[in-house]
Design a protein around this motif. Structure first.
Motif, short mmCIF file in Angstrom:
data_model
loop_
_atom_site.label_atom_id
_atom_site.label_comp_id
_atom_site.label_asym_id
_atom_site.label_seq_id
_atom_site.Cartn_x
_atom_site.Cartn_y
_atom_site.Cartn_z
N LEU A 124 0.82 -1.21 0.00
CA LEU A 124 0.00 0.00 0.00
C LEU A 124 0.86 1.26 0.00
CD1 LEU A 124 -2.93 -1.00 2.40
CD2 LEU A 124 -2.91 -0.97 -0.12
N GLU A 125 2.02 1.20 0.64
CA GLU A 125 2.93 2.35 0.62
C GLU A 125 3.45 2.58 -0.79
OE1 GLU A 125 5.37 5.63 1.67
OE2 GLU A 125 3.45 4.85 2.37
N ALA A 126 3.73 1.52 -1.53
CA ALA A 126 4.16 1.68 -2.93
C ALA A 126 3.05 2.34 -3.74
CB ALA A 126 4.54 0.32 -3.52
N LEU A 127 1.81 1.97 -3.47
CA LEU A 127 0.67 2.59 -4.15
C LEU A 127 0.56 4.06 -3.78
CD1 LEU A 127 -1.99 2.52 -5.77
CD2 LEU A 127 -3.11 1.60 -3.71
N ARG A 128 0.71 4.37 -2.51
CA ARG A 128 0.64 5.77 -2.07
C ARG A 128 1.75 6.59 -2.71
NH1 ARG A 128 2.28 9.55 1.91
NH2 ARG A 128 4.05 8.26 2.50
N GLN A 129 2.96 6.06 -2.72
CA GLN A 129 4.09 6.77 -3.32
C GLN A 129 3.87 6.97 -4.82
OE1 GLN A 129 6.66 8.36 -1.98
NE2 GLN A 129 5.90 7.83 0.05
N PHE A 130 3.34 5.96 -5.48
CA PHE A 130 3.06 6.09 -6.91
C PHE A 130 2.01 7.17 -7.15
CE2 PHE A 130 0.79 5.07 -10.81
CZ PHE A 130 1.84 5.06 -11.71
N THR A 131 0.96 7.18 -6.35
CA THR A 131 -0.10 8.19 -6.48
C THR A 131 0.48 9.59 -6.28
OG1 THR A 131 -1.74 6.59 -5.68
CG2 THR A 131 -2.35 8.94 -5.60
N LEU A 132 1.31 9.74 -5.26
CA LEU A 132 1.92 11.05 -5.01
C LEU A 132 2.83 11.46 -6.18
CD1 LEU A 132 2.78 10.66 -1.22
CD2 LEU A 132 0.93 12.02 -2.23
N ALA A 133 3.52 10.49 -6.77
CA ALA A 133 4.39 10.80 -7.92
C ALA A 133 3.56 11.21 -9.13
CB ALA A 133 5.27 9.60 -8.25
N VAL A 134 2.40 10.57 -9.34
CA VAL A 134 1.51 10.98 -10.43
C VAL A 134 1.11 12.44 -10.22
CG1 VAL A 134 -0.78 10.65 -11.46
CG2 VAL A 134 0.66 8.65 -10.98
N LEU A 135 0.75 12.79 -9.00
CA LEU A 135 0.38 14.17 -8.69
C LEU A 135 1.57 15.12 -8.85
CD1 LEU A 135 -1.74 13.57 -5.47
CD2 LEU A 135 -2.57 14.74 -7.52
N ASP A 136 2.66 14.79 -8.19
CA ASP A 136 3.83 15.68 -8.16
C ASP A 136 4.46 15.91 -9.53
OD1 ASP A 136 3.50 15.85 -5.42
OD2 ASP A 136 5.17 14.50 -4.95
N HIS A 137 4.43 14.86 -10.37
CA HIS A 137 5.11 14.94 -11.66
C HIS A 137 4.13 15.06 -12.82
CE1 HIS A 137 8.99 14.11 -9.81
NE2 HIS A 137 8.36 13.22 -9.08
N ARG A 138 2.85 15.34 -12.48
CA ARG A 138 1.81 15.52 -13.49
C ARG A 138 1.81 14.38 -14.49
NH1 ARG A 138 4.60 19.74 -12.51
NH2 ARG A 138 5.61 19.88 -14.52
N GLY A 139 1.96 13.16 -13.96
CA GLY A 139 1.90 11.96 -14.77
C GLY A 139 3.25 11.43 -15.24
N ALA A 140 4.25 12.27 -15.28
CA ALA A 140 5.58 11.84 -15.75
C ALA A 140 6.34 11.19 -14.59
CB ALA A 140 6.35 13.03 -16.32
N VAL A 141 5.83 10.06 -14.13
CA VAL A 141 6.36 9.37 -12.95
C VAL A 141 7.79 8.90 -13.23
CG1 VAL A 141 6.04 7.36 -11.45
CG2 VAL A 141 4.07 8.68 -12.24
N PRO A 142 8.73 9.19 -12.33
CA PRO A 142 10.11 8.71 -12.52
C PRO A 142 10.14 7.17 -12.60
CG PRO A 142 10.03 10.38 -10.79
CD PRO A 142 8.60 10.04 -11.14
N ASP A 143 11.05 6.66 -13.41
CA ASP A 143 11.16 5.21 -13.62
C ASP A 143 11.29 4.44 -12.32
OD1 ASP A 143 10.94 5.57 -16.34
OD2 ASP A 143 13.11 5.43 -16.71
N GLY A 144 12.07 4.95 -11.38
CA GLY A 144 12.28 4.24 -10.11
C GLY A 144 10.99 4.06 -9.33
#
Length: 184
Positions: free
Chosen positions: A112-132
């Protein structure tokens, strides 16, 4: 003074009345955000349609709530946090999980933390989620489809949180037990 009107099924624009009444029947009361969104029948219908689609994604109910709380806390929507805290409680989420989601801190469950981090990255990077971050999400057991489902959740709850903040939607009394304020 607010320029927005909190409608009822009787005062809402004609195009919004069936939707307002359906939401009132579903909840047993008319949530203030819906009453306020009703001023734009298209916004209300768009949010509810997007939400219905999000509810049908491959994400499990608890996972969807992680996405919603990540968006709601980031966008500081006290109404969404309170409403979805109630949903988490009904789903049987642990107090530890709910507390972490509301505080925006690391979740006790790595997936669930990986999901939360991914969601935050979608928001923070306006969809351009870093590969890592995408790699961590996939390594946690999610599939590419889930990544797109998160995008739908982010879009859906961006509509809601922005509308609620713009209209200054108040917290309805049935949600008072889950009241939330952003950290100072």
């Amino acid at each position: 003074m607010s320029v927005f009107t909190a409608h009822t099924a009787e005062t809402a624009p004609v195009a919004a009345r069936p939707t307002v009444e359906a939401v009132r029947r579903r909840f047993g009361w008319l949530p203030a955000p819906v009453a306020l969104m009703a001023d734009s029948p298209q916004l209300l219908a768009g949010f509810l349609t997007a939400n219905a689609g999000f509810e049908q994604t491959a994400l499990e109910p608890l996972e969807r709530e992680v996405v919603v709380l990540a968006v709601a806390t980031t966008n500081e929507c006290h109404v969404c946090v309170a409403l979805h805290t109630g949903t988490l409680t009904r789903l049987g989420a642990t107090t530890e999980l709910i507390t972490a989601l509301r505080a925006g801190t690391a979740l006790p469950e790595p997936r669930l933390e990986a999901l939360r981090q991914f969601t935050l990255a979608v928001l923070d990077h306006r969809g351009a989620v870093p590969d890592g971050v995408l790699d961590d999400f996939l390594t946690a057991g999610y599939q590419p489809r889930h990544a797109l489902d998160v995008v739908l959740g982010v879009g859906t709850y961006t509509i809601s949180t922005f509308a609620n903040r713009l209209t200054r939607a108040p917290l309805d009394p049935p949600l008072a037990a889950h009241a939330w304020e952003p950290a100072a």
